[in-house]
Design an enzyme around this catalytic site. Structure first.
Site, PDB file in Angstrom:
ATOM      1  N   THR A 185     -10.317 -10.844 -73.893  1.00 41.00           N
ATOM      2  CA  THR A 185      -9.059 -11.377 -74.421  1.00 41.00           C
ATOM      3  C   THR A 185      -9.254 -12.494 -75.435  1.00 41.00           C
ATOM      4  O   THR A 185      -8.280 -12.932 -76.070  1.00 41.00           O
ATOM      5  CB  THR A 185      -8.191 -11.924 -73.281  1.00 41.00           C
ATOM      6  OG1 THR A 185      -8.893 -12.988 -72.616  1.00 41.00           O
ATOM      7  CG2 THR A 185      -7.847 -10.833 -72.278  1.00 41.00           C
ATOM      8  N   LYS A 186     -10.475 -12.974 -75.618  1.00 45.86           N
ATOM      9  CA  LYS A 186     -10.714 -14.102 -76.511  1.00 45.86           C
ATOM     10  C   LYS A 186     -10.588 -13.679 -77.981  1.00 45.86           C
ATOM     11  O   LYS A 186     -10.608 -12.507 -78.317  1.00 45.86           O
ATOM     12  CB  LYS A 186     -12.092 -14.707 -76.249  1.00 45.86           C
ATOM     13  CG  LYS A 186     -12.245 -15.319 -74.860  1.00 45.86           C
ATOM     14  CD  LYS A 186     -11.286 -16.474 -74.667  1.00 45.86           C
ATOM     15  CE  LYS A 186     -11.571 -17.265 -73.401  1.00 45.86           C
ATOM     16  NZ  LYS A 186     -11.211 -16.579 -72.150  1.00 45.86           N
ATOM     17  N   ASN A 187     -10.496 -14.673 -78.875  1.00 47.29           N
ATOM     18  CA  ASN A 187     -10.362 -14.377 -80.304  1.00 47.29           C
ATOM     19  C   ASN A 187     -11.512 -13.530 -80.814  1.00 47.29           C
ATOM     20  O   ASN A 187     -11.323 -12.685 -81.695  1.00 47.29           O
ATOM     21  CB  ASN A 187     -10.278 -15.680 -81.101  1.00 47.29           C
ATOM     22  CG  ASN A 187      -8.985 -16.443 -80.853  1.00 47.29           C
ATOM     23  OD1 ASN A 187      -8.361 -16.289 -79.812  1.00 47.29           O
ATOM     24  ND2 ASN A 187      -8.595 -17.264 -81.806  1.00 47.29           N
TER      25      ASN A 187
END
Length: 369
Positions: A185-187
């Site tokens: 889910t991180k950038n």
């Protein structure tokens, strides 16, 4: 309309052919542990962070733990951090054998309040972990000044903040080390777990490289107690495909944040408090987080309208059951506790459409009307 909190499907479709190609290359090479893909990603992330070194590890939680160990944190020490963050921040301190010491947050940025840090320092304090929450770096100048004055390590928890800057300095340039998470889910997200530590400290880099392979150097000879925490070659290959797109995706997030703010101001005025991107900082908007009244009721209403939201984080760390022996109580950190009751994050990802944002804001406006 259905508006998910995060949708990675469109991103994957644009990268699909490259992904299949690099994963096939890795499987054909039969080199699955600490291969060329890991080395390339380490070199690229170090350069991106303006640091000399990057050390790929199994996940963002291990990254904090290994950085603390390399900085000399052990049983009997204390590490100062924020109570308003994901559990891994304080969990890593405890796993290192040290005691988490919490101080309150700045209500504008949700980050640690530097003015509260010095009063929490004791002769047992070994390090400070500022968390760059939601994609904006903490106020680092006073933190660095305090750390230098008291000879403390700084381990920046940048799990949500790859690409963010503070007065022109990147994550990792100001601290002893900084840690990234590559959770999906991180950038910059992998297709599984992954993490990395960046540093300009030669000794730290060497220690962390040894700790991640069971503390072994040379192989089968162990002088420190380490862990099996290596960035997977397949995940590194995925991240190498994604990495060149990171700045573009960050700019898309910033544009989406600006759109949200404009729409919210137009339709709700000061009914909700929108995020503040402070001067001289690059906010990469891992999350777009509001402060609102009747937060839980709003969240339930939006869910009925097909809109996902998330609360990061509903229970501060100082009152988590696992930390009850630390002796904190409700009311000790009023700003963090207030944020835990008011904060709600809206759907945020690069490919978020204008019509989706307009629908989200219209439904928030409908709730308060």
């Amino acid at each position: 309309m259905r508006v998910p909190m995060l949708d990675l499907s469109e991103q994957y479709q644009t990268l699909r052919e490259d992904m299949i190609s690099v994963l096939d290359d890795v499987m054909g090479s039969s080199r699955f542990i600490l291969g060329d893909n890991v080395k390339k990603l380490e070199a690229d992330v170090a350069q991106y962070s303006n640091t000399k070194y990057a050390v790929g590890v199994g996940n963002g939680s291990d990254a904090i733990h290994i950085a603390l160990q390399a900085a000399g944190v052990e049983a009997g020490h204390e590490v100062i951090t924020t109570p308003f963050t994901f559990f891994a921040t304080a969990g890593a301190i405890a796993r290192a054998g040290a005691t988490p010491v919490f101080v309150d947050i700045d209500p504008v940025t949700f980050n640690i309040d530097p003015s509260k840090i010095e009063a929490a320092i004791t002769d047992k304090t070994k390090a400070i972990i500022p968390v760059h929450l939601y994609g904006q770096m903490a106020d680092m100048d006073p933190i660095v000044e305090i750390a230098n004055k008291h000879n403390l390590a700084i381990v920046e928890d940048a799990a949500q903040a790859i690409g963010s800057t503070y007065k022109g300095k990147s994550v990792g340039e100001l601290g002893t080390a900084a840690t990234y998470s590559f959770f999906p889910t991180k950038n910059l997200g992998a297709y599984g777990d992954g993490g990395m530590i960046v540093t300009n400290n030669d000794e730290m880099a060497e220690k962390m490289s040894v700790i991640r392979v069971h503390g072994s150097k040379p192989k089968y000879y162990h002088h420190v107690l380490g862990y099996n925490s290596r960035l997977d070659e397949l995940q590194a290959a995925v991240l190498n495909v994604k990495f060149p797109h990171l700045d573009k995706w960050s700019e898309m997030r910033q544009q989406n944040a600006a759109t949200y703010t404009q729409l919210l101001k137009e339709q709700l005025g000061d009914k909700v408090v929108t995020p503040v991107a402070l001067e001289n900082r690059r906010h990469v908007f891992h999350q777009y987080t509001l402060r609102v009244e009747k937060r839980d009721e709003l969240q339930a209403y939006l869910k009925e309208q097909g809109i996902d939201t998330m609360v990061y984080y509903p229970l501060c760390l100082h009152i988590q059951p696992v930390f009850k022996d630390l002796g904190y109580k409700e009311g000790d950190f009023p700003e963090a506790e207030k944020a835990a009751k008011e904060a709600v994050s809206l759907p945020m990802f690069p490919e978020l459409k204008l019509e989706q944002q307009e629908y989200v804001v219209s439904q928030i406006a409908a709730f308060y009307k």
